[in-house]
Motif scaffolding. Sequence first.
Motif, PDB file in Angstrom:
ATOM      1  N   GLY A   1     -20.679  -8.372 -30.493  1.00 19.25           N
ATOM      2  CA  GLY A   1     -21.399  -7.283 -29.857  1.00 19.25           C
ATOM      3  C   GLY A   1     -22.506  -7.783 -28.955  1.00 19.25           C
ATOM      4  O   GLY A   1     -22.729  -7.257 -27.856  1.00 19.25           O
ATOM      5  N   ASP A   2     -23.220  -8.829 -29.394  1.00 19.28           N
ATOM      6  CA  ASP A   2     -24.352  -9.347 -28.630  1.00 19.28           C
ATOM      7  C   ASP A   2     -23.940 -10.032 -27.328  1.00 19.28           C
ATOM      8  O   ASP A   2     -24.805 -10.317 -26.492  1.00 19.28           O
ATOM      9  CB  ASP A   2     -25.157 -10.340 -29.478  1.00 19.28           C
ATOM     10  N   LYS A   3     -22.662 -10.299 -27.159  1.00 18.33           N
ATOM     11  CA  LYS A   3     -22.180 -10.850 -25.890  1.00 18.33           C
ATOM     12  C   LYS A   3     -21.934  -9.758 -24.850  1.00 18.33           C
ATOM     13  O   LYS A   3     -21.590 -10.054 -23.703  1.00 18.33           O
ATOM     14  CB  LYS A   3     -20.882 -11.643 -26.104  1.00 18.33           C
ATOM     15  N   GLY A   4     -22.103  -8.492 -25.254  1.00 18.64           N
ATOM     16  CA  GLY A   4     -21.906  -7.396 -24.308  1.00 18.64           C
ATOM     17  C   GLY A   4     -20.459  -7.013 -24.098  1.00 18.64           C
ATOM     18  O   GLY A   4     -20.117  -6.387 -23.095  1.00 18.64           O
ATOM     19  N   VAL A   5     -19.599  -7.354 -25.052  1.00 19.09           N
ATOM     20  CA  VAL A   5     -18.165  -7.063 -24.900  1.00 19.09           C
ATOM     21  C   VAL A   5     -17.920  -5.557 -24.865  1.00 19.09           C
ATOM     22  O   VAL A   5     -17.108  -5.068 -24.066  1.00 19.09           O
ATOM     23  CB  VAL A   5     -17.356  -7.723 -26.036  1.00 19.09           C
TER      24      VAL A   5
END
Length: 373
Positions: free
Chosen positions: A208-212
Amino acid sequence: MKTFLLIASFPDSLIKFRGALLRALVAKGLSVHVAAPDISSAASVREELVLMGIQVHEIGLQRTGTNPLADLRAVLEMQRLMRKIKPDYVLGYTIKPVIYGSIAAWLAAVPKRFALVTGLGYAFTGEASGKRGVLRQLIQRLYRFGLSRCHKVFFQNPDDQALFRDLGLLSDVVPSRVVNGSGVDVAEYPTRPFPDALSFLLIARLLGDKGVREYARAAQMVKRKHPEISFKLVGWIDDNPDAIDPQELDEWVRSGTLEFLGKLADVRPAIEESSVYVLPSYREGTPRTVLEAMAMGRPVVTTDAPGCRETVEDGVNGFLVPVQSVDGLANAMARFVESPELMGRMGQSSRQIAEDKYDVRKVNDFMLSEMGI
């Protein structure tokens, strides 16, 4: 002959992210050792390291998890290894090698102890509440203790350096330096012409923190007006509390929102077959995939976040968008759809920035000089 020990948490990263540094150390005439968990099962990595003249050691370090007994065993194991090989220099990178490697090197009385903070990870992003908040406090205490045993600490962006200073994780008596990421071998990532059909690409661990999720939602918005545009995704679902649910990924693929290419050993073909690189990450050290895309002449859309903002000059080689802003991300990508001529100019700027700022030889020369090698 001086001896250098590099400690990693993931065997593949030794070649992909530190291969050029290891070769530079060997070229300097040092006896080079590496230590990492599960490296005996990574046969191709081990073989390549041995061919480089590097001595390989397996350690029982768990890359994830917070088992204190397992982590203590790893510290003692690394200490024994260091007493055996007697390194003059130790460098750890990523969270556990930085923390526990630094402690082990201190216990083993290694003369020169260094750490490379490549990013802050799950515990430093998102809300500091519940389990994540407890983990954040624990990791901060461990960082404070481990880094106090170092002679110098390297960061990959000035925001991380400032945060560690502000939080008191790095004392005033320990010097620190900012390096331009892991660098990229611009010769191995040559510029390639754009494909005929415009497409976007994201390469990342599926977190989630990768902006997927933002990438998928922004893709849906753009495709409503431009259904012919493709949005590609390269990566894998990691063993991480923030991992994307496989059902989410299946739904994005089933609906035609994203084209999932899986985990690739070589990302260059995927970059070559795409027009614009996208990374909507919440925070990075310096994202290696962005550097690779820049070297290959691709414009970049990324967030105005630590580690990401350093790679893009807004309006020059791409666009910066607010963190977690689906609308901002969709609007930035739509600008390339509506004005495709931007790609050529911005792609050339990306390549120039990669050569001037992120060439791996320049990055490694700076690190070696700062370590007194």
